[in-house]
Design an enzyme around this catalytic site. Structure first.
Site, PDB file in Angstrom:
ATOM      1  CB  CYS A 179      29.367  80.845  46.396  1.00 57.00           C
ATOM      2  SG  CYS A 179      29.751  81.255  48.124  1.00 57.00           S
ATOM      3  CD  GLU A 228      31.416  79.348  54.306  1.00 55.67           C
ATOM      4  OE1 GLU A 228      32.308  80.053  53.802  1.00 55.67           O
ATOM      5  OE2 GLU A 228      31.626  78.579  55.269  1.00 55.67           O
ATOM      6  CB  SER A 283      38.624  77.377  53.312  1.00 53.72           C
ATOM      7  OG  SER A 283      38.727  78.772  53.149  1.00 53.72           O
ATOM      8  CB  CYS A 286      33.765  87.099  48.528  1.00 55.43           C
ATOM      9  SG  CYS A 286      33.350  86.265  50.072  1.00 55.43           S
ATOM     10  CG  LEU A 305      41.133  88.257  58.591  1.00 57.55           C
ATOM     11  CD1 LEU A 305      39.836  88.205  59.374  1.00 57.55           C
ATOM     12  CD2 LEU A 305      42.320  88.186  59.546  1.00 57.55           C
ATOM     13  CG  HIS A 306      40.155  87.768  52.143  1.00 56.31           C
ATOM     14  ND1 HIS A 306      41.242  86.979  51.856  1.00 56.31           N
ATOM     15  CD2 HIS A 306      39.076  87.003  51.866  1.00 56.31           C
ATOM     16  CE1 HIS A 306      40.828  85.793  51.432  1.00 56.31           C
ATOM     17  NE2 HIS A 306      39.534  85.778  51.442  1.00 56.31           N
ATOM     18  CB  CYS A 315      35.079  85.091  44.958  1.00 54.87           C
ATOM     19  SG  CYS A 315      34.922  83.322  44.690  1.00 54.87           S
ATOM     20  CD  GLU A 334      35.272  74.885  37.064  1.00 53.40           C
ATOM     21  OE1 GLU A 334      35.248  74.971  35.829  1.00 53.40           O
ATOM     22  OE2 GLU A 334      35.744  75.774  37.786  1.00 53.40           O
ATOM     23  CB  CYS A 365      42.281  80.691  45.209  1.00 57.73           C
ATOM     24  SG  CYS A 365      43.365  79.637  46.076  1.00 57.73           S
ATOM     25  CB  CYS A 398      40.741  72.397  45.614  1.00 60.15           C
ATOM     26  SG  CYS A 398      39.820  73.865  46.058  1.00 60.15           S
TER      27      CYS A 398
HETATM   28  N1  SAH Z   1      33.692  80.006  51.031  1.00 58.35           N
HETATM   29  C1  SAH Z   1      34.916  79.516  51.550  1.00 58.35           C
HETATM   30  C2  SAH Z   1      35.667  78.563  50.642  1.00 58.35           C
HETATM   31  C3  SAH Z   1      35.743  78.882  49.175  1.00 58.35           C
HETATM   32  S1  SAH Z   1      36.836  80.141  48.655  1.00 58.35           S
HETATM   33  C4  SAH Z   1      35.805  80.675  51.966  1.00 58.35           C
HETATM   34  O1  SAH Z   1      35.424  81.813  51.752  1.00 58.35           O
HETATM   35  O2  SAH Z   1      36.843  80.431  52.562  1.00 58.35           O
HETATM   36  C5  SAH Z   1      38.455  79.533  48.934  1.00 58.35           C
HETATM   37  C6  SAH Z   1      39.502  80.635  49.093  1.00 58.35           C
HETATM   38  O3  SAH Z   1      39.788  81.282  47.831  1.00 58.35           O
HETATM   39  C7  SAH Z   1      39.054  81.718  50.031  1.00 58.35           C
HETATM   40  O4  SAH Z   1      40.089  82.111  50.890  1.00 58.35           O
HETATM   41  C8  SAH Z   1      38.717  82.828  49.060  1.00 58.35           C
HETATM   42  O5  SAH Z   1      38.699  84.053  49.697  1.00 58.35           O
HETATM   43  C9  SAH Z   1      39.807  82.664  48.038  1.00 58.35           C
HETATM   44  N2  SAH Z   1      39.539  83.397  46.797  1.00 58.35           N
HETATM   45  C10 SAH Z   1      38.356  83.710  46.267  1.00 58.35           C
HETATM   46  N3  SAH Z   1      38.504  84.412  45.112  1.00 58.35           N
HETATM   47  C11 SAH Z   1      39.825  84.538  44.917  1.00 58.35           C
HETATM   48  C12 SAH Z   1      40.622  85.135  43.893  1.00 58.35           C
HETATM   49  N4  SAH Z   1      40.054  85.698  42.852  1.00 58.35           N
HETATM   50  N5  SAH Z   1      41.966  85.080  44.000  1.00 58.35           N
HETATM   51  C13 SAH Z   1      42.528  84.455  45.050  1.00 58.35           C
HETATM   52  N6  SAH Z   1      41.836  83.846  46.043  1.00 58.35           N
HETATM   53  C14 SAH Z   1      40.504  83.893  45.984  1.00 58.35           C
END
Ligand code: SAH
Length: 386
Positions: A114, A185, A216, A118, A239-240, A121, A94, A358, A107
């Protein structure tokens, strides 16, 4: 068309020049070929009329131009467009276009699925299949540009392969910015991503400045250094969490590259770019990482890093347990960061009605890790869930 033919869409200018010189041709033809492909959106070598007939013939014998196909297109009420692109092996990825006044952000995905797992996600849930090739990465920009032109974008109509115009579709700006924030990633697919980003920046292609391209990452420390040395685009880091204990649970990659090491790499990266700020993404999860104490800890952590913080409202997906932080919690968190002099913005959620926000991208991926299968079993848990 031979499927073994070199795909010209997989070559940046340097590799196209070396292909031409291997053929005993002049290297400058690379610029012409790039302009035909990316600026005039041509997929036929025959159409490249400023190349001699002989060169076209020779190119046709060894090369072709192939891009992913659009399998589906969904438009959100806010104008965000999500494209489902079908790849030659049947997998789908996508790509999301986000129009704003005076700018259009695309995007872009870097992998099929992936592997980072995480826990919040949706892409993680379907497991990892493979890296995208250069043509599949740059192809997302090419296809979106063509589609936006076809559907009445300000960058004109009449593109090849026009599929018709949506009368009700508001005019969209062309692609002015790219964020490598789609599926996957990007730093785990380093060479192809860097090659595709070089193409995005090439004046004979899309000609975007490096400030308009943001990569990112979940935090692959050695690859952040490599990127700084080879292709220092804008960097965003997911970072989160303000401490390792929590980040280990949310972003399991943290166990390999903990926060202190990650921030050192960020300082080095910022140093290589005249201390231009790094964006830190922080998805706000209710009662998990959104307390005032965590905001203060985050501000403390980023105190000496050239940083801006992007607070992201959590976008829910089926089967993911987390909840979005309520608005007052988001505002309190933001205010604490701002009061400690951290440049902070709250990201507007776009396209969530079409699962284009996202963390909601899933494509159609053959899962080779078996993760989605395990997860579907009764009582199955996402493997890295805390
Ligand atoms: N792997 C890379 C890029 C893909 S994710 C990374 O981790 O940065 C792109 C962004 O979306 C990241 O900041 C990720 O943490 C965020 N993201 C993932 N799942 C999400 C969700 N359910 N709600 C909001 N942001 C999310």
């Amino acid at each position: 068309m031979q499927s073994t033919a070199t795909n010209l869409a997989s070559l940046d200018r340097a590799s196209m020049e070396s292909m031409l010189s291997d053929m005993g041709e002049k290297r400058f033809h690379a610029a012409q070929v790039l302009r035909w492909i990316y600026q005039r959106r041509v997929t036929s070598i025959d159409a490249m009329t400023d190349l001699s007939k002989m060169l076209r013939l020779r190119l046709k014998r060894r090369a072709a131009i192939r891009f992913p196909e659009v399998a589906a297109r969904q438009v959100s009420v806010d104008g965000t467009v999500k494209y489902l692109l079908k790849l030659a092996d049947g997998n789908c990825i996508e790509t999301v276009f986000i129009p704003e006044i005076g700018r259009g952000t695309l995007c872009v995905s870097s992998q099929v699925g992936c592997g980072l797992n995480c826990t919040f996600c949706a892409t993680a849930r379907q497991g990892f299949n493979r890296n995208l090739s250069v043509d599949e990465i740059i192809g997302q920009v090419w296809v979106a540009g063509r589609e936006l032109a076809s559907f009445g974008g300000v960058n004109g109509g009449g593109a090849e392969g026009e599929t018709g115009r949506d009368a009700g579709c508001p005019p969209s700006p062309p692609v002015t910015n790219i964020v490598m924030m789609g599926m996957g990633e990007p730093l785990l697919n380093f060479d192809s991503v860097v090659c595709a980003m070089r193409l995005m920046m090439d004046d004979c292609s899309f000609g975007l400045s490096r400030r308009r391209i943001t990569l990112s990452t979940a935090g692959l420390v050695p690859a952040i250094d490599r990127l700084g040395a080879t292709c220092a685009v804008s960097l965003a880091v997911s970072l989160h969490a303000p401490d390792d204990e929590l980040r280990n649970r949310l972003v399991p990659l943290n166990k390999k590259y903990p926060i202190a090491e990650l921030l050192q790499a960020c300082r080095r990266y910022a140093g290589a770019r005249n201390r231009r700020r790094i964006t830190f993404e922080y998805v706000l999860l209710k009662d998990v990482n959104d307390s005032p104490a965590q905001a203060r800890a985050l501000a403390c952590l980023l105190g000496d890093v050239p940083a801006k913080v992007n607070l992201i409202p959590f976008n829910p997906s089926l089967g993911i347990e987390y909840r979005r932080s309520p608005r007052p919690a988001v505002e309190r968190f933001r205010d604490i960061l701002i009061s400690r002099n951290l440049f902070t913005v709250t990201r507007k959620t776009r396209g969530d009605d079409i699962d284009a926000a996202c963390g909601q991208l899933t494509g159609r991926v053959a899962d080779r890790t078996g993760r989605s299968r395990r997860f579907r079993q009764p009582g199955g848990q996402p493997p890295a869930a805390a």
